[in-house]
Write an enzyme that holds these catalytic residues in place. Sequence first.
Site, PDB file in Angstrom:
ATOM      1  N   ARG A   1      -4.465  -0.896  12.087  1.00 32.82           N
ATOM      2  CA  ARG A   1      -5.353  -1.721  11.251  1.00 32.82           C
ATOM      3  C   ARG A   1      -6.711  -1.965  11.906  1.00 32.82           C
ATOM      4  O   ARG A   1      -7.319  -3.018  11.695  1.00 32.82           O
ATOM      5  CB  ARG A   1      -4.702  -3.062  10.899  1.00 32.82           C
ATOM      6  CG  ARG A   1      -3.521  -2.952   9.972  1.00 32.82           C
ATOM      7  CD  ARG A   1      -3.974  -2.713   8.542  1.00 32.82           C
ATOM      8  NE  ARG A   1      -2.830  -2.453   7.685  1.00 32.82           N
ATOM      9  CZ  ARG A   1      -2.191  -3.420   7.011  1.00 32.82           C
ATOM     10  NH1 ARG A   1      -2.613  -4.646   7.052  1.00 32.82           N
ATOM     11  NH2 ARG A   1      -1.156  -3.110   6.279  1.00 32.82           N
TER      12      ARG A   1
ATOM     13  N   ARG B   1     -10.123  -5.877   7.881  1.00 28.68           N
ATOM     14  CA  ARG B   1     -10.836  -7.139   7.669  1.00 28.68           C
ATOM     15  C   ARG B   1     -11.362  -7.831   8.913  1.00 28.68           C
ATOM     16  O   ARG B   1     -12.109  -8.796   8.793  1.00 28.68           O
ATOM     17  CB  ARG B   1      -9.943  -8.099   6.875  1.00 28.68           C
ATOM     18  CG  ARG B   1      -9.877  -7.706   5.417  1.00 28.68           C
ATOM     19  CD  ARG B   1      -8.850  -8.503   4.681  1.00 28.68           C
ATOM     20  NE  ARG B   1      -7.522  -8.187   5.198  1.00 28.68           N
ATOM     21  CZ  ARG B   1      -6.410  -8.782   4.812  1.00 28.68           C
ATOM     22  NH1 ARG B   1      -6.465  -9.744   3.927  1.00 28.68           N
ATOM     23  NH2 ARG B   1      -5.249  -8.425   5.314  1.00 28.68           N
TER      24      ARG B   1
ATOM     25  N   ARG C   1     -16.389  -3.275   1.320  1.00 31.40           N
ATOM     26  CA  ARG C   1     -15.266  -3.409   0.405  1.00 31.40           C
ATOM     27  C   ARG C   1     -15.471  -4.529  -0.619  1.00 31.40           C
ATOM     28  O   ARG C   1     -14.602  -4.752  -1.479  1.00 31.40           O
ATOM     29  CB  ARG C   1     -13.990  -3.705   1.213  1.00 31.40           C
ATOM     30  CG  ARG C   1     -13.238  -2.505   1.791  1.00 31.40           C
ATOM     31  CD  ARG C   1     -12.479  -1.722   0.729  1.00 31.40           C
ATOM     32  NE  ARG C   1     -11.932  -2.573  -0.318  1.00 31.40           N
ATOM     33  CZ  ARG C   1     -10.828  -3.299  -0.193  1.00 31.40           C
ATOM     34  NH1 ARG C   1     -10.127  -3.240   0.894  1.00 31.40           N
ATOM     35  NH2 ARG C   1     -10.413  -4.064  -1.173  1.00 31.40           N
TER      36      ARG C   1
ATOM     37  N   ASP D   1      -3.390   3.710   2.468  1.00 30.05           N
ATOM     38  CA  ASP D   1      -2.309   2.729   2.511  1.00 30.05           C
ATOM     39  C   ASP D   1      -1.004   3.466   2.266  1.00 30.05           C
ATOM     40  O   ASP D   1      -0.997   4.538   1.654  1.00 30.05           O
ATOM     41  CB  ASP D   1      -2.505   1.635   1.450  1.00 30.05           C
ATOM     42  CG  ASP D   1      -1.564   0.463   1.727  1.00 30.05           C
ATOM     43  OD1 ASP D   1      -1.928  -0.401   2.546  1.00 30.05           O
ATOM     44  OD2 ASP D   1      -0.461   0.441   1.173  1.00 30.05           O
TER      45      ASP D   1
ATOM     46  N   TYR E   1       9.370  -1.868  -0.698  1.00 32.74           N
ATOM     47  CA  TYR E   1       8.351  -2.323  -1.653  1.00 32.74           C
ATOM     48  C   TYR E   1       8.747  -1.999  -3.090  1.00 32.74           C
ATOM     49  O   TYR E   1       8.562  -2.803  -4.002  1.00 32.74           O
ATOM     50  CB  TYR E   1       6.984  -1.707  -1.325  1.00 32.74           C
ATOM     51  CG  TYR E   1       6.323  -2.375  -0.138  1.00 32.74           C
ATOM     52  CD1 TYR E   1       5.858  -3.683  -0.233  1.00 32.74           C
ATOM     53  CD2 TYR E   1       6.191  -1.716   1.074  1.00 32.74           C
ATOM     54  CE1 TYR E   1       5.270  -4.314   0.853  1.00 32.74           C
ATOM     55  CE2 TYR E   1       5.603  -2.333   2.168  1.00 32.74           C
ATOM     56  CZ  TYR E   1       5.146  -3.638   2.053  1.00 32.74           C
ATOM     57  OH  TYR E   1       4.576  -4.263   3.124  1.00 32.74           O
TER      58      TYR E   1
HETATM   59  O1  CP3 Z   1      -6.772   0.834  10.208  1.00 29.85           O
HETATM   60  C1  CP3 Z   1      -5.669   1.284   9.803  1.00 29.85           C
HETATM   61  O2  CP3 Z   1      -4.604   1.070  10.406  1.00 29.85           O
HETATM   62  C2  CP3 Z   1      -5.666   2.230   8.614  1.00 29.85           C
HETATM   63  C3  CP3 Z   1      -5.449   1.649   7.353  1.00 29.85           C
HETATM   64  C4  CP3 Z   1      -4.080   1.149   6.904  1.00 29.85           C
HETATM   65  C5  CP3 Z   1      -3.983   0.245   5.835  1.00 29.85           C
HETATM   66  N1  CP3 Z   1      -2.683   0.076   5.511  1.00 29.85           N
HETATM   67  C6  CP3 Z   1      -5.134  -0.359   5.172  1.00 29.85           C
HETATM   68  C7  CP3 Z   1      -4.948  -1.649   4.473  1.00 29.85           C
HETATM   69  C8  CP3 Z   1      -2.779   1.485   7.267  1.00 29.85           C
HETATM   70  C9  CP3 Z   1      -2.311   2.392   8.384  1.00 29.85           C
HETATM   71  C10 CP3 Z   1      -1.899   0.801   6.365  1.00 29.85           C
HETATM   72  C11 CP3 Z   1      -0.438   0.967   6.387  1.00 29.85           C
HETATM   73  C12 CP3 Z   1       0.392  -0.053   5.744  1.00 29.85           C
HETATM   74  N2  CP3 Z   1       0.205  -0.664   4.532  1.00 29.85           N
HETATM   75  C13 CP3 Z   1       1.618  -0.497   6.264  1.00 29.85           C
HETATM   76  C14 CP3 Z   1       2.235  -0.023   7.544  1.00 29.85           C
HETATM   77  C15 CP3 Z   1       1.591  -0.680   8.708  1.00 29.85           C
HETATM   78  C16 CP3 Z   1       2.022  -2.097   8.909  1.00 29.85           C
HETATM   79  O3  CP3 Z   1       1.145  -2.974   8.815  1.00 29.85           O
HETATM   80  O4  CP3 Z   1       3.190  -2.311   9.179  1.00 29.85           O
HETATM   81  C17 CP3 Z   1       2.149  -1.441   5.374  1.00 29.85           C
HETATM   82  C18 CP3 Z   1       3.438  -2.208   5.537  1.00 29.85           C
HETATM   83  C19 CP3 Z   1       1.254  -1.521   4.271  1.00 29.85           C
HETATM   84  C20 CP3 Z   1       1.382  -2.362   3.051  1.00 29.85           C
HETATM   85  C21 CP3 Z   1       0.240  -3.300   2.947  1.00 29.85           C
HETATM   86  N3  CP3 Z   1      -1.001  -2.936   2.457  1.00 29.85           N
HETATM   87  C22 CP3 Z   1       0.158  -4.647   3.400  1.00 29.85           C
HETATM   88  C23 CP3 Z   1       1.284  -5.436   4.016  1.00 29.85           C
HETATM   89  C24 CP3 Z   1      -1.166  -5.081   3.167  1.00 29.85           C
HETATM   90  C25 CP3 Z   1      -1.807  -6.404   3.551  1.00 29.85           C
HETATM   91  C26 CP3 Z   1      -1.960  -7.357   2.430  1.00 29.85           C
HETATM   92  C27 CP3 Z   1      -2.972  -8.429   2.762  1.00 29.85           C
HETATM   93  O5  CP3 Z   1      -4.032  -8.448   2.122  1.00 29.85           O
HETATM   94  O6  CP3 Z   1      -2.709  -9.226   3.692  1.00 29.85           O
HETATM   95  C28 CP3 Z   1      -1.853  -4.000   2.575  1.00 29.85           C
HETATM   96  C29 CP3 Z   1      -3.272  -3.978   2.184  1.00 29.85           C
HETATM   97  C30 CP3 Z   1      -4.147  -3.259   3.145  1.00 29.85           C
HETATM   98  N4  CP3 Z   1      -3.921  -2.010   3.643  1.00 29.85           N
HETATM   99  C31 CP3 Z   1      -5.376  -3.739   3.663  1.00 29.85           C
HETATM  100  C32 CP3 Z   1      -5.888  -2.730   4.488  1.00 29.85           C
HETATM  101  C33 CP3 Z   1      -7.186  -2.704   5.231  1.00 29.85           C
HETATM  102  C34 CP3 Z   1      -6.020  -5.070   3.320  1.00 29.85           C
HETATM  103  C35 CP3 Z   1      -6.606  -4.986   1.976  1.00 29.85           C
HETATM  104  C36 CP3 Z   1      -8.052  -5.431   1.894  1.00 29.85           C
HETATM  105  O7  CP3 Z   1      -8.821  -5.297   2.859  1.00 29.85           O
HETATM  106  O8  CP3 Z   1      -8.435  -5.867   0.797  1.00 29.85           O
END
Ligand code: CP3
Length: 363
Positions: A43, A47, A56, A92, A167
């Site tokens: 990540r 953010r 974004r 994602d 999910y």
């Molecule tokens: O920088 C990185 O690591 C690359 C981008 C990345 C994202 N999601 C972007 C994202 C990666 C590798 C993921 C994988 C992902 N997504 C996982 C596996 C990694 C982990 O955290 O265990 C999982 C479980 C998800 C599912 C998911 N997507 C979650 C739990 C969330 C967070 C929700 C929140 O807003 O708190 C997301 C959304 C997400 N994926 C964001 C980002 C940057 C945030 C959305 C935003 O910025 O509006």
Amino acid sequence: MTTDTTGTAARDGEARRGGPADSPFVRACRREPGPHTPVWFMRQAGRSLPEYREIRANVPMLESCRRPELVTEITLQPVRRHGVDAAILFSDIVVPVAAAGIDLDIVPGTGPVVAEPVRTAADVERINPIGRDDVSYVDEAVRLLVAEMGDTPLIGFAGAPFTLASYLVEGGPSRTHAKTKALMYGDPELWHALCTRLADVTLAFLRVQVDAGVSAVQLFDSWAGALSEADYRRYVQPHSAYVLAGLADAGVPRIHFGVGTAELLGAMGEAGADVVGVDWRTPLDVATRRIGPDKAVQGNLDPAVLLAPWPVVEAAVRRILDEGRAAPGHVFNLGHGVLPETDPEVLTRVVALVHELSARPTA
Ligand code: CP3
């Protein structure tokens, strides 16, 4: 950026091959010596960065994953700012599932939300196979990035079948994974049918990324730690193993990561990983004894430590580098993703500190 590869090649007495395959990150994944311990952060694109929040601001998450130019810019932001040793593709884990026909959204502050949860055989039929054309925006983004990044490796990724299934079955994030487990224990045949479909989608998604030029892949089984080792081996490992085996001929390191997986580290390695991701609960020397000498480890700073005063961060980084020396290869990372409230300057300092403390003489 990664001029260090020259020094590594000189010290090893090899002709310099150069390129991301010779980078400190890929070398550590392969358990080869390098000029320093490589570091990147799960990540890292997200953010914690003001430039990310800005770009974004008016673009929904899933849409941003489907715009190759935007994906390229967001993926590169942490590389520019922190000097990390690798980029991870901005996408994602639910992107390929949406491409497979499942109606879902990523809700800010919540995560993936599925319109109609998948709980019956008919629901499983709704998950279509995917090919390159279904995720052409990912193919395009990877190609743009690889062209731009030179010697810096790009990590591709996907969600593993269990975490994706969670999910889909729950309909959204879950603490207990109760509905997922109810299906898994109550109807093993349907469970395996669901995971078989998801494994095919995941493998196809990773194949697109490998064919477009990523230097490594990470398979996220973030929620596998919810299972006992016996249940993991019975219900989950065969499906993750299918994905990882499907990439054996790709020639790129395969990283396999989950949270709360202390009891599963050996089994996750056996699923076919070259590198096993470890969260902060297990010291890396202990982890490497569980995983065995033929795999590198990745981790494992508690992301919350980054919110503490710098001396605390520094001590933790030193300890993790020391513990990581027990492993045949160590990629420094967090034990899970960067928390949104993290000060990006602390991340930059951690990168510099890891590089400084782990620098090896090249002459
Ligand atoms: O920088 C990185 O690591 C690359 C981008 C990345 C994202 N999601 C972007 C994202 C990666 C590798 C993921 C994988 C992902 N997504 C996982 C596996 C990694 C982990 O955290 O265990 C999982 C479980 C998800 C599912 C998911 N997507 C979650 C739990 C969330 C967070 C929700 C929140 O807003 O708190 C997301 C959304 C997400 N994926 C964001 C980002 C940057 C945030 C959305 C935003 O910025 O509006």
